[in-house]
Scaffold this active site. Sequence first.
Site, PDB file in Angstrom:
ATOM      1  CG  HIS A  93      -8.105 -13.096   4.192  1.00 33.42           C
ATOM      2  ND1 HIS A  93      -9.444 -12.422   3.487  1.00 33.42           N
ATOM      3  CD2 HIS A  93      -7.331 -12.179   2.499  1.00 33.42           C
ATOM      4  CE1 HIS A  93      -9.554 -12.349   1.666  1.00 33.42           C
ATOM      5  NE2 HIS A  93      -8.179 -12.238   1.915  1.00 33.42           N
ATOM      6  CB  CYS A 133      -3.677 -14.239   2.333  1.00 37.60           C
ATOM      7  SG  CYS A 133      -3.030 -14.900   0.585  1.00 37.60           S
ATOM      8  N   GLY A 141       3.596   4.279   6.754  1.00 38.50           N
ATOM      9  CA  GLY A 141       4.289   3.543   5.285  1.00 38.50           C
ATOM     10  C   GLY A 141       5.696   2.746   5.944  1.00 38.50           C
ATOM     11  CB  ALA A 142       7.394   2.731   8.779  1.00 32.63           C
ATOM     12  CD  GLU A 143       4.784  -1.024   9.990  1.00 28.31           C
ATOM     13  OE1 GLU A 143       5.563  -1.001  10.931  1.00 28.31           O
ATOM     14  OE2 GLU A 143       3.849  -0.068   9.585  1.00 28.31           O
ATOM     15  CG  ASP A 156       5.711  -2.391  14.995  1.00 26.98           C
ATOM     16  OD1 ASP A 156       5.282  -1.000  14.586  1.00 26.98           O
ATOM     17  OD2 ASP A 156       4.597  -2.650  14.618  1.00 26.98           O
TER      18      ASP A 156
END
Length: 702
Positions: A634, A630, A209-211, A334
């Site tokens: 997608h 999105c 969940g770091a984002e 990241d």
Amino acid sequence: MIKTHAALALGALLCLGAATATAQSAKGSPEHIKAATQKVDGGFIRANTAKTPDWPSYGLDYAETRFSKLDQVNAGNVKDLGLVWSYDLQSTRGVEATPLVVDGIMYVTASWSVVHAIDARTGKQIWTFDPKVDRSKGYKGCCDVVNRGVALYQGKVYVASYDGRLIALDAATGQPVWEKDTIIDRARSYTITGAPRVFKGKVIIGNGGAEYGVRGYVTAYDAATGDQKWRWFTVPGDPSKPFEDASMAKAAKTWDPSNKYWESGGGGTAWDTLTFDPELNLMYVGTGNGSPWAHSKRSPKGGDNLYLASIVALNPDTGKYVWHYQETPGDNWDYTSTQPMILADLKIDGKPRKVILHAPKNGFFFVIDRTNGKFISAKNFVEVNWATGYDKNGRPIEVAAAREGAKPYDSIPGPFGAHNWHPMSFNPQTGLAYLPAQNVPLNLMDDKDWKFNENAPGRPHAALGWNTAVFANAQPPASKPMGRLVAWDPVAQKEVWGVEHVSPWNGGTLTTAGNLVFQGTADGRLVAYDAKTGSKLWETPTGTGVVAAPATYMVDGKQYVSVAVGWGGVYGLAQRATERQGPGTVYTFAIGGNAPKPQFVEYRMGKLLQGVKYDPAKVEAGTMLFVSNCVFCHGVPGVDRGGNIPNLGYMDPMFIENLDKSVFKGPAMGRGMPDFTGKLTQDDVEKLKAFIQGTADAIRPK
């Protein structure tokens, strides 16, 4: 005395009878499963390493080598490997689990943390367990609704669900025994995608969940009762409150408090790798990236930000910090260190060393002394442009422009990593590690106006809770996509051989005493290579792309190879390298197998979208909304082709014309589609429609 002897004799007869009954229990029956799984404990896992007939733990053994000592299938006869059975996992999203197998009983997970118990002798289902994760909450995780597998210990199967619960199941029946909520703050988007491990009677799990703005930690639970035994945080919390332990006080000195880093969590989530050395009584944790990604926003005055992007040794009895080595100080890209690590004993400079082998996202292959965390060596295994190497003290020699952040920078490797979660393996016979290497182009630039949890158009997935403090692809990246299998010599720190793949995001590896390396590929194949030379010896189609790693084991004197297939993961949401799709599937192979392959269908990708009416003046605003709502699921309409989630540029025009029916409490919520009620307006939907159709029109061949 006579009564005592009689009692002993009766007891012996009863034990003999019980043993005979167990021996006579039908293979795959509840009695057989109970007897086979009850004996799995630390001693069993250690004893199994002698000949590795079973695959009782995620990485096969405590060292997570993924090196099988089986050689019945070998470089000489692997060409005769054939399908024995296939099993439908009834899933359409990513499958990342390595199956566990003990005496022919297989346990594997599919997407949404659903557990399947399979009779490996027949390929028939024994039981399934669905933890009933709320499908509408799939957006709370960055990287698909995946699960990397289970742990097995003393008759129980342990699964960590996507929504953060740790559940113990009866191995014979699949019935829940206990359940614990591992999440410390339900207001934040914590998830779990990793496989639990059991060390010394404790089930260990970390979170993701770091984002989204969370604080990382690892927790140990009693395997029998589920009682929490200890918890260790990976980064410090609010410095105005008492620190949990000395390691947190030490870490806080490496963070700048001026921007209140604790409000955005700090990150460091331990979402994947855990290993254990029973002789040293140390367990090793790989920690994650910073939250937010941008170092300038997380810790404006700099600092290493411990214990981000590190390998940390803990005492498994108490959870107490012992040592750490930070692979990416002050993480800015990241660059998680959560990628699978391997424990090995190597001769370096003529001396035996107990080491950790690690190839994290940042592109360098590390050899670390696992007794004390001292740096031994590091060498890049792919092209990198953020550092030129590591100095003798184990610190990176950074390229200044990579951290500057004021303008777009082609980060190589990018946030997808030079090596992601896909497991590598190590063969002590060849002395080589086999790892899936890659490059996924991505351009990064700091978001100077970022504020925690502020949803603004143009910020990547901000509407869904992302907090990266960077813009992605503010200008087109110049690097090229790449995927390859690398055979790496960790002593010489060099590549010995490599195999080019058609795409990034290929599966994890398995290596064996039969001089083999197995790997699944993004373009839908399972391949066997000569472990010494890299020559391709065998391959078989799998219908859809493979991301998980295979396992091999013995059943009734015969060696089998199994792999769980299901295209997905963060790259697989919007991208793919195969034209076929199908449900998640377990394939099991043996010499002489000739079972028919399951039928897969072609991707039903329609024609490039045409005919949806829109206002061209709304395209620019729609672009920003698409980025913040999105794009990571997608992809770019018409440019990307879709992965396990369809590309909107190839949908039926009626779907796009009625887009509001999907984004507001739509029917796809049951498959993971978020509900954008309260996040988007009807006018926003019109802007999205303009961007989707406008982009399709822009790329249409003239």
